[in-house]
Design a protein around this motif. Structure first.
Motif, PDB file in Angstrom:
ATOM      1  N   ALA A   1       0.858  -1.184   0.000  1.00  0.00           N
ATOM      2  CA  ALA A   1       0.000   0.000   0.000  1.00  0.00           C
ATOM      3  C   ALA A   1       0.894   1.235   0.000  1.00  0.00           C
ATOM      4  CB  ALA A   1      -0.909   0.014   1.227  1.00  0.00           C
ATOM      5  N   VAL A   2       0.540   2.214  -0.821  1.00  0.00           N
ATOM      6  CA  VAL A   2       1.341   3.435  -0.902  1.00  0.00           C
ATOM      7  C   VAL A   2       0.435   4.662  -0.835  1.00  0.00           C
ATOM      8  CG1 VAL A   2       3.131   2.304  -2.281  1.00  0.00           C
ATOM      9  CG2 VAL A   2       1.274   3.543  -3.440  1.00  0.00           C
ATOM     10  N   ASN A   3       1.052   5.787  -0.472  1.00  0.00           N
ATOM     11  CA  ASN A   3       0.330   7.050  -0.437  1.00  0.00           C
ATOM     12  C   ASN A   3       0.392   7.741  -1.797  1.00  0.00           C
ATOM     13  OD1 ASN A   3       2.896   8.162  -0.616  1.00  0.00           O
ATOM     14  ND2 ASN A   3       2.978   8.763   1.543  1.00  0.00           N
ATOM     15  N   GLU A   4      -0.062   8.980  -1.835  1.00  0.00           N
ATOM     16  CA  GLU A   4      -0.094   9.724  -3.108  1.00  0.00           C
ATOM     17  C   GLU A   4       1.293  10.010  -3.655  1.00  0.00           C
ATOM     18  OE1 GLU A   4      -1.728  10.579  -0.275  1.00  0.00           O
ATOM     19  OE2 GLU A   4      -3.583  11.678  -0.703  1.00  0.00           O
ATOM     20  N   GLU A   5       2.317   9.881  -2.817  1.00  0.00           N
ATOM     21  CA  GLU A   5       3.688  10.119  -3.246  1.00  0.00           C
ATOM     22  C   GLU A   5       4.405   8.838  -3.658  1.00  0.00           C
ATOM     23  OE1 GLU A   5       4.795  13.198  -3.614  1.00  0.00           O
ATOM     24  OE2 GLU A   5       2.782  13.822  -2.945  1.00  0.00           O
ATOM     25  N   GLY A   6       3.715   7.714  -3.584  1.00  0.00           N
ATOM     26  CA  GLY A   6       4.337   6.456  -3.955  1.00  0.00           C
ATOM     27  C   GLY A   6       5.152   5.819  -2.849  1.00  0.00           C
ATOM     28  N   LEU A   7       4.940   6.250  -1.595  1.00  0.00           N
ATOM     29  CA  LEU A   7       5.671   5.730  -0.435  1.00  0.00           C
ATOM     30  C   LEU A   7       4.767   4.826   0.407  1.00  0.00           C
ATOM     31  CD1 LEU A   7       7.339   9.074   0.688  1.00  0.00           C
ATOM     32  CD2 LEU A   7       8.579   7.079  -0.174  1.00  0.00           C
ATOM     33  N   ARG A   8       5.317   3.734   0.896  1.00  0.00           N
ATOM     34  CA  ARG A   8       4.603   2.956   1.896  1.00  0.00           C
ATOM     35  C   ARG A   8       4.487   3.794   3.172  1.00  0.00           C
ATOM     36  NH1 ARG A   8       7.361  -2.149   3.500  1.00  0.00           N
ATOM     37  NH2 ARG A   8       5.336  -2.871   4.270  1.00  0.00           N
ATOM     38  N   PHE A   9       3.395   3.620   3.907  1.00  0.00           N
ATOM     39  CA  PHE A   9       3.176   4.432   5.095  1.00  0.00           C
ATOM     40  C   PHE A   9       2.845   3.604   6.330  1.00  0.00           C
ATOM     41  CE2 PHE A   9      -0.748   3.936   2.769  1.00  0.00           C
ATOM     42  CZ  PHE A   9      -1.683   3.624   3.744  1.00  0.00           C
TER      43      PHE A   9
ATOM     44  N   GLY B   1      -1.410   8.071 -10.907  1.00  0.00           N
ATOM     45  CA  GLY B   1      -1.031   9.458 -10.632  1.00  0.00           C
ATOM     46  C   GLY B   1      -0.047   9.643  -9.504  1.00  0.00           C
ATOM     47  N   VAL B   2       0.893   8.704  -9.347  1.00  0.00           N
ATOM     48  CA  VAL B   2       1.944   8.879  -8.340  1.00  0.00           C
ATOM     49  C   VAL B   2       3.292   8.963  -9.059  1.00  0.00           C
ATOM     50  CG1 VAL B   2       0.601   7.576  -6.643  1.00  0.00           C
ATOM     51  CG2 VAL B   2       2.379   6.422  -7.939  1.00  0.00           C
ATOM     52  N   PRO B   3       4.302   9.581  -8.427  1.00  0.00           N
ATOM     53  CA  PRO B   3       5.609   9.725  -9.081  1.00  0.00           C
ATOM     54  C   PRO B   3       6.230   8.371  -9.415  1.00  0.00           C
ATOM     55  CG  PRO B   3       5.448  11.166  -7.162  1.00  0.00           C
ATOM     56  CD  PRO B   3       4.270  10.253  -7.107  1.00  0.00           C
ATOM     57  N   ALA B   4       6.539   8.159 -10.677  1.00  0.00           N
ATOM     58  CA  ALA B   4       7.055   6.864 -11.131  1.00  0.00           C
ATOM     59  C   ALA B   4       8.389   6.522 -10.483  1.00  0.00           C
ATOM     60  CB  ALA B   4       7.179   6.857 -12.649  1.00  0.00           C
ATOM     61  N   ASN B   5       9.283   7.507 -10.370  1.00  0.00           N
ATOM     62  CA  ASN B   5      10.602   7.235  -9.791  1.00  0.00           C
ATOM     63  C   ASN B   5      10.487   6.779  -8.342  1.00  0.00           C
ATOM     64  OD1 ASN B   5      11.851   7.877 -12.177  1.00  0.00           O
ATOM     65  ND2 ASN B   5      12.378   9.975 -11.564  1.00  0.00           N
ATOM     66  N   GLN B   6       9.617   7.468  -7.589  1.00  0.00           N
ATOM     67  CA  GLN B   6       9.463   7.113  -6.171  1.00  0.00           C
ATOM     68  C   GLN B   6       8.803   5.751  -6.008  1.00  0.00           C
ATOM     69  OE1 GLN B   6      10.537   8.787  -3.097  1.00  0.00           O
ATOM     70  NE2 GLN B   6      10.166   6.599  -2.775  1.00  0.00           N
ATOM     71  N   LEU B   7       7.775   5.477  -6.802  1.00  0.00           N
ATOM     72  CA  LEU B   7       7.106   4.185  -6.693  1.00  0.00           C
ATOM     73  C   LEU B   7       8.060   3.043  -7.061  1.00  0.00           C
ATOM     74  CD1 LEU B   7       4.558   2.621  -6.053  1.00  0.00           C
ATOM     75  CD2 LEU B   7       3.818   2.942  -8.431  1.00  0.00           C
ATOM     76  N   SER B   8       8.870   3.251  -8.073  1.00  0.00           N
ATOM     77  CA  SER B   8       9.858   2.242  -8.466  1.00  0.00           C
ATOM     78  C   SER B   8      10.867   2.005  -7.357  1.00  0.00           C
ATOM     79  CB  SER B   8      10.582   2.676  -9.744  1.00  0.00           C
ATOM     80  OG  SER B   8       9.689   2.764 -10.832  1.00  0.00           O
ATOM     81  N   GLU B   9      11.298   3.088  -6.708  1.00  0.00           N
ATOM     82  CA  GLU B   9      12.256   2.967  -5.606  1.00  0.00           C
ATOM     83  C   GLU B   9      11.620   2.239  -4.416  1.00  0.00           C
ATOM     84  OE1 GLU B   9      14.605   5.982  -2.580  1.00  0.00           O
ATOM     85  OE2 GLU B   9      14.260   6.638  -4.651  1.00  0.00           O
TER      86      GLU B   9
END
Length: 544
Positions: A335-343, A412-420
């Protein structure tokens, strides 16, 4: 119903009024579990539990919101309630041998026995009253209302591989088709349907009047005591007297947009919120109680018991919230937030996951899985294979990307961050660990995972193609309500009981202080205090 039955068995004349056109409310669409520590069903099975361990567990979770007197009463009377209803009503409970408390790593937690389910019930026993029972949610049924449980799943999954399973499922479907043709609905009742139906059978057998389409508009007060109520039925106002008391048990305020905005910080902050509670629950009973001097709704650790939901559009274009109970815990899910980070840890309980969404200031989140997970377990409203899911792709409910970058674009989340994020998660998951949030680190979490997957039932690297559904805030009932004492009597602003006024269920301020110890945290205390209220009202008659 439980309070009415108890009072009736104690010799009182009882009337039940229901605002909705069907009976059962949120209980009927719930999982139907009741959390009762040290209950007689588990003890009869040779399982060990104690008052002290349950007390410590609740105290640890509730912290500053711990309510010692109410918890003492619950732990003492809960087991007594189970025996009472099994001895005097149609209600039958079954314990779960292995069902860890939701925070199973905390002191006093148990690994099983505390959660009770209502035994399967044949709805045909209700005869004509079956038509008025609120139907179950579509997301816990198959094939137009067929209710299935954990005993059925192995046969459903093996229907094409096993002759035994083939005939099991054939009989199940055949009986269901007959029920649909004869009754217009399924009659194999499980979960909350079984609980409510069993209580309703006792209500009708005891000839307790149940008036549908009858809503409370006001309470009648005389000399500081509640002596009746004003109701509306088919446009007509009626005044009803109450010699021994009025019990408010109408389910809280989950459907009141105004009250949600005032008491749920994320709603006040602009986030969408979609309750699973029935539309009749807007808090009128609490308002009526406050008018006669009841203490206004108090503050607990949480305003409600949270449930993350996804929004599904059904056949008539109505948007329906779908529960997300166990898919979060499966291997191959993040699960990730709008920024592509797990929370947070995806495998924690639905209530704790909702807390994490609120604590992180999220308006929504995304639940992401790979195709292996989707086919084996489904995601949200998407069923496991071989049930097709193209309609969910077409509607936009289910998002898809052949690569994680493509999925990021879709949601609609940042691809680079989600990939990381995914790269870091996968590196740990390959070794069965989650150093960031500890997914799969407790007995409860592992139970919710895939028991056949090792070394961690909740962890596996995600491999494309990828899928996602949007998680929204939701709830299964409010946790802040009318303040009551150990007898279920509503208290005034001065802390004194208001004569003739009782409460229980989600109308009553959560005895748990807004925390959720285990499966059945709403119904367990609800049934217990309904029993307490009915007994107390009947005892007042005997004293007089």
């Amino acid at each position: 119903m439980a309070a009415a039955i108890t009072a009736s068995l104690g010799g009182l004349d009882v009337l039940i009024i229901e605002k909705a056109s069907q009976y059962g409310g949120t209980s009927a669409i719930s999982g139907g579990a009741s959390w009762i520590p040290n209950n007689p069903k588990m003890r009869a099975a040779g399982m060990q539990d104690s008052y002290d361990s349950a007390y410590i567990y609740i105290e640890t979770l509730a912290g500053e919101y711990f309510k010692p007197e109410l918890i003492q009463t619950f732990l003492e009377k809960g087991p007594e309630m189970v025996s009472f209803f099994e001895s005097n009503t149609e209600l039958r409970f079954q314990h779960r041998d292995y069902s860890p408390d939701y925070q199973s790593d905390k002191p006093g937690a148990a690994t099983g026995g505390r959660t009770l389910d209502a035994a399967l019930y044949d709805g045909r026993e209700l005869k004509s009253h079956l038509a008025d029972l609120c139907p179950p949610l579509g997301d816990i049924t198959l094939f137009n209302g067929l209710m299935v449980n954990h005993d059925d799943f192995p046969h459903l999954f093996n229907v094409t591989r096993s002759i035994k399973s083939f005939w099991y499922v054939t009989r199940l479907l055949g009986n269901h088709i007959v029920s649909l043709l004869r009754y217009g609905r399924g009659t194999r009742l499980l979960f909350g349907q079984a609980l409510v139906a069993r209580l309703a059978k006792t209500v009708f057998d005891r000839e307790i009047p149940l008036k549908l389409n009858t809503g409370l508009t006001d309470l009648i007060e005389e000399d500081g005591a509640v002596t009746g109520l004003v109701v509306e039925h088919q446009g007509q106002e009626m005044r009803l007297g109450a010699r021994r008391g009025v019990v408010l048990a109408s389910g809280g305020f989950s459907q009141s947009a105004e009250k949600r905005a005032a008491r749920m910080p994320h709603v006040g902050g602009g986030a969408e919120h979609h309750t699973l509670v029935r539309s009749a629950n807007i808090g009128e009973a609490q308002d009526a109680a406050v008018k006669v001097g009841a203490k206004d709704i108090s503050v607990s650790a949480n305003a409600a018991f949270w449930m993350p939901v996804t929004l599904v559009t059904d056949g008539d274009e109505t948007v329906v919230p779908h529960t997300n109970l166990i898919d979060r815990a499966k291997p191959g899910v993040i699960a990730v937030n709008e920024e592509g980070l797990r929370f947070t840890n995806e495998a924690i309980s639905y209530h704790n996951f909702g807390e994490a969404m609120i604590a992180n200031g999220l308006k929504h989140a995304w639940l992401i899985c790979d195709q292996t997970m989707l086919k084996k377990f489904g995601l949200g409203a998407v069923r496991p294979a071989p049930i097709p899911y193209k309609k969910h792709l077409a509607s936009g409910y289910l998002k898809h990307g052949e690569t994680i970058a493509a999925l990021a674009s879709e949601i609609g989340v940042p691809a680079n961050q989600l990939s990381e994020t995914l790269e870091g998660f996968n590196a740990d998951a390959a070794h069965g660990i989650d150093r960031e949030f500890g997914k799969g680190s407790t007995a409860y979490q592992r139970l919710m995972g895939d028991p056949g997957h090792q070394p961690n039932e909740c962890l596996r690297p995600l491999e494309g193609p990828f899928y996602a559904v949007k998680l929204q805030h939701g709830d299964i009932g409010t946790a802040c309500g009318l303040t009551a004492n150990i007898h279920g009597q509503v208290l005034s602003e001065r802390g004194l009981p208001i004569e003739g006024l009782y409460t229980c269920g989600n109308e009553m301020d959560s005895i748990m202080g807004g925390v959720y110890p285990g499966g059945g945290t709403t119904l367990g205390p609800g049934l217990t205090f309904a029993y307490i209220v009915g007994k107390h009202a009947a005892e007042q008659k005997s004293k007089q």
